[in-house]
Design a protein around this motif. Structure first.
Motif, PDB file in Angstrom:
ATOM      1  N   MET A  44       0.850  -1.179   0.000  1.00 41.93           N
ATOM      2  CA  MET A  44       0.000   0.000   0.000  1.00 41.93           C
ATOM      3  C   MET A  44       0.895   1.242   0.000  1.00 41.93           C
ATOM      4  N   ASN A  45       0.537   2.220  -0.794  1.00 40.35           N
ATOM      5  CA  ASN A  45       1.346   3.441  -0.813  1.00 40.35           C
ATOM      6  C   ASN A  45       0.903   4.384   0.311  1.00 40.35           C
ATOM      7  N   GLY A  46       1.652   5.429   0.536  1.00 38.77           N
ATOM      8  CA  GLY A  46       1.382   6.333   1.645  1.00 38.77           C
ATOM      9  C   GLY A  46       0.827   7.677   1.224  1.00 38.77           C
ATOM     10  N   GLN A  47      -0.008   7.709   0.176  1.00 38.30           N
ATOM     11  CA  GLN A  47      -0.526   8.977  -0.313  1.00 38.30           C
ATOM     12  C   GLN A  47      -1.823   9.406   0.363  1.00 38.30           C
ATOM     13  N   ASN A  48      -2.544   8.484   0.996  1.00 34.89           N
ATOM     14  CA  ASN A  48      -3.808   8.797   1.660  1.00 34.89           C
ATOM     15  C   ASN A  48      -3.630   8.819   3.166  1.00 34.89           C
ATOM     16  N   ARG A  49      -4.001   9.947   3.780  1.00 32.41           N
ATOM     17  CA  ARG A  49      -3.825  10.136   5.217  1.00 32.41           C
ATOM     18  C   ARG A  49      -4.623   9.112   6.021  1.00 32.41           C
ATOM     19  N   LYS A  50      -5.802   8.715   5.517  1.00 32.11           N
ATOM     20  CA  LYS A  50      -6.666   7.787   6.253  1.00 32.11           C
ATOM     21  C   LYS A  50      -6.027   6.400   6.435  1.00 32.11           C
ATOM     22  N   ASP A  51      -5.042   6.059   5.600  1.00 32.04           N
ATOM     23  CA  ASP A  51      -4.383   4.751   5.685  1.00 32.04           C
ATOM     24  C   ASP A  51      -3.272   4.715   6.735  1.00 32.04           C
ATOM     25  N   ILE A  52      -2.921   5.882   7.282  1.00 30.59           N
ATOM     26  CA  ILE A  52      -1.767   5.981   8.179  1.00 30.59           C
ATOM     27  C   ILE A  52      -2.237   6.363   9.580  1.00 30.59           C
ATOM     28  N   THR A  53      -1.824   5.573  10.562  1.00 32.70           N
ATOM     29  CA  THR A  53      -2.134   5.867  11.959  1.00 32.70           C
ATOM     30  C   THR A  53      -0.868   5.678  12.789  1.00 32.70           C
ATOM     31  N   PRO A  54      -0.755   6.391  13.909  1.00 30.77           N
ATOM     32  CA  PRO A  54       0.404   6.180  14.774  1.00 30.77           C
ATOM     33  C   PRO A  54       0.504   4.724  15.206  1.00 30.77           C
ATOM     34  N   GLY A  55       1.726   4.203  15.186  1.00 31.92           N
ATOM     35  CA  GLY A  55       1.968   2.834  15.606  1.00 31.92           C
ATOM     36  C   GLY A  55       2.164   1.852  14.466  1.00 31.92           C
ATOM     37  N   ILE A  56       1.866   2.247  13.227  1.00 32.43           N
ATOM     38  CA  ILE A  56       2.067   1.320  12.114  1.00 32.43           C
ATOM     39  C   ILE A  56       3.503   1.413  11.611  1.00 32.43           C
ATOM     40  N   GLU A  57       3.961   0.335  10.997  1.00 31.34           N
ATOM     41  CA  GLU A  57       5.318   0.281  10.456  1.00 31.34           C
ATOM     42  C   GLU A  57       5.292   0.702   8.987  1.00 31.34           C
ATOM     43  N   VAL A  58       6.210   1.603   8.625  1.00 34.72           N
ATOM     44  CA  VAL A  58       6.233   2.162   7.271  1.00 34.72           C
ATOM     45  C   VAL A  58       7.664   2.295   6.765  1.00 34.72           C
ATOM     46  N   ASN A  59       7.794   2.469   5.453  1.00 36.47           N
ATOM     47  CA  ASN A  59       9.045   2.899   4.831  1.00 36.47           C
ATOM     48  C   ASN A  59       8.855   4.353   4.441  1.00 36.47           C
ATOM     49  N   ILE A  60       9.822   5.214   4.797  1.00 38.40           N
ATOM     50  CA  ILE A  60       9.759   6.622   4.417  1.00 38.40           C
ATOM     51  C   ILE A  60      11.006   6.993   3.622  1.00 38.40           C
ATOM     52  N   VAL A  61      10.911   8.099   2.906  1.00 37.99           N
ATOM     53  CA  VAL A  61      12.081   8.687   2.254  1.00 37.99           C
ATOM     54  C   VAL A  61      12.377   9.992   2.981  1.00 37.99           C
ATOM     55  N   LEU A  62      13.577  10.095   3.528  1.00 38.81           N
ATOM     56  CA  LEU A  62      14.011  11.305   4.217  1.00 38.81           C
ATOM     57  C   LEU A  62      14.320  12.390   3.194  1.00 38.81           C
ATOM     58  N   LYS A  63      14.289  13.649   3.621  1.00 41.00           N
ATOM     59  CA  LYS A  63      14.582  14.777   2.731  1.00 41.00           C
ATOM     60  C   LYS A  63      15.946  14.596   2.055  1.00 41.00           C
ATOM     61  N   LYS A  64      16.949  14.178   2.829  1.00 38.75           N
ATOM     62  CA  LYS A  64      18.305  14.031   2.286  1.00 38.75           C
ATOM     63  C   LYS A  64      18.412  12.871   1.286  1.00 38.75           C
ATOM     64  N   ASP A  65      17.433  11.953   1.307  1.00 41.09           N
ATOM     65  CA  ASP A  65      17.459  10.785   0.422  1.00 41.09           C
ATOM     66  C   ASP A  65      16.507  10.900  -0.766  1.00 41.09           C
TER      67      ASP A  65
END
Length: 67
Positions: free
Chosen positions: A1-22
């Motif tokens: 699942m991608n991370g473009q929809n806010r409703k899919d993301i809640t505190p406590g879930i495990e995700v992959n992010i891209v940092l600003k520097k990356d």
């Protein structure tokens, strides 16, 4: 699942992010969401979050749902 929809993301879930520097390389960082920083319902580059360890980036992949 991608991370473009806010409703899919809640505190406590495990995700992959891209940092600003990356953003150029697309290197991903894995972590657990502490808070959601983006207010809009949708963002084309991913919802911005802060991880438990304090790193901030945009969600690329949602790995687990703790519901």
């Amino acid at each position: 699942m991608n991370g473009q929809n806010r409703k899919d993301i809640t505190p406590g879930i495990e995700v992959n992010i891209v940092l600003k520097k990356d953003q150029r390389t697309g290197a991903k960082t894995r972590g657990t969401v502490k808070n959601i920083l983006t207010n809009s319902k949708f963002h084309p580059h991913g919802i911005k979050v802060r991880l438990e360890d304090g790193q901030v980036g945009r969600v690329q992949d949602i790995l687990s749902n703790n519901e």
